[in-house]
Design a protein around this motif. Structure first.
Motif, PDB file in Angstrom:
ATOM      1  N   MET A  35       0.654  -9.671   3.321  1.00 28.55           N
ATOM      2  CA  MET A  35       0.111  -8.436   3.901  1.00 28.55           C
ATOM      3  C   MET A  35      -0.026  -7.366   2.817  1.00 28.55           C
ATOM      4  N   GLU A  36      -1.142  -6.652   2.821  1.00 29.76           N
ATOM      5  CA  GLU A  36      -1.383  -5.606   1.821  1.00 29.76           C
ATOM      6  C   GLU A  36      -0.329  -4.510   1.873  1.00 29.76           C
ATOM      7  N   ASN A  37       0.137  -4.183   3.067  1.00 30.37           N
ATOM      8  CA  ASN A  37       1.103  -3.095   3.228  1.00 30.37           C
ATOM      9  C   ASN A  37       2.545  -3.605   3.319  1.00 30.37           C
ATOM     10  N   PHE A  38       2.815  -4.800   2.810  1.00 32.40           N
ATOM     11  CA  PHE A  38       4.147  -5.401   2.907  1.00 32.40           C
ATOM     12  C   PHE A  38       5.239  -4.475   2.367  1.00 32.40           C
ATOM     13  N   HIS A  39       5.046  -3.921   1.174  1.00 31.23           N
ATOM     14  CA  HIS A  39       6.081  -3.083   0.553  1.00 31.23           C
ATOM     15  C   HIS A  39       6.305  -1.778   1.317  1.00 31.23           C
ATOM     16  N   GLU A  40       5.277  -1.255   1.935  1.00 32.67           N
ATOM     17  CA  GLU A  40       5.398  -0.022   2.712  1.00 32.67           C
ATOM     18  C   GLU A  40       6.222  -0.236   3.982  1.00 32.67           C
ATOM     19  N   LEU A  41       6.187  -1.441   4.534  1.00 33.31           N
ATOM     20  CA  LEU A  41       6.869  -1.723   5.798  1.00 33.31           C
ATOM     21  C   LEU A  41       8.382  -1.875   5.641  1.00 33.31           C
ATOM     22  N   GLU A  42       8.831  -2.153   4.423  1.00 35.15           N
ATOM     23  CA  GLU A  42      10.254  -2.337   4.145  1.00 35.15           C
ATOM     24  C   GLU A  42      10.880  -3.373   5.084  1.00 35.15           C
ATOM     25  N   ILE A  43      10.289  -4.569   5.094  1.00 35.77           N
ATOM     26  CA  ILE A  43      10.789  -5.681   5.903  1.00 35.77           C
ATOM     27  C   ILE A  43      11.146  -6.847   4.987  1.00 35.77           C
TER      28      ILE A  43
END
Length: 63
Positions: A35-43
């Protein structure tokens, strides 16, 4: 119910997507780092998803 295979991209919960890395009897292990926003989601990088809880988006030979 269609069960995902290794390499499939699946979607679950509210739009989370990942690549299936392992298929178990009742679930799949999914890598979420695509996912492009993987790091933003903090999962976590990987998670387990029950077969009843995901939708297959594509198959390995369609990528």
């Amino acid at each position: 119910m269609k069960i995902a295979e290794v390499g499939n991209v699946v979607e679950f919960k509210e739009g989370l997507q990942g690549i299936v890395e392992k298929v178990n009897e009742n679930s799949v292990i999914v890598d979420l780092t695509i996912m492009e926003n993987f790091h933003e989601l903090e999962i976590e990088e990987k998670t387990v998803v029950n077969h009843k809880r995901y939708k297959i988006l594509n198959h390995p030979n369609e990528i």
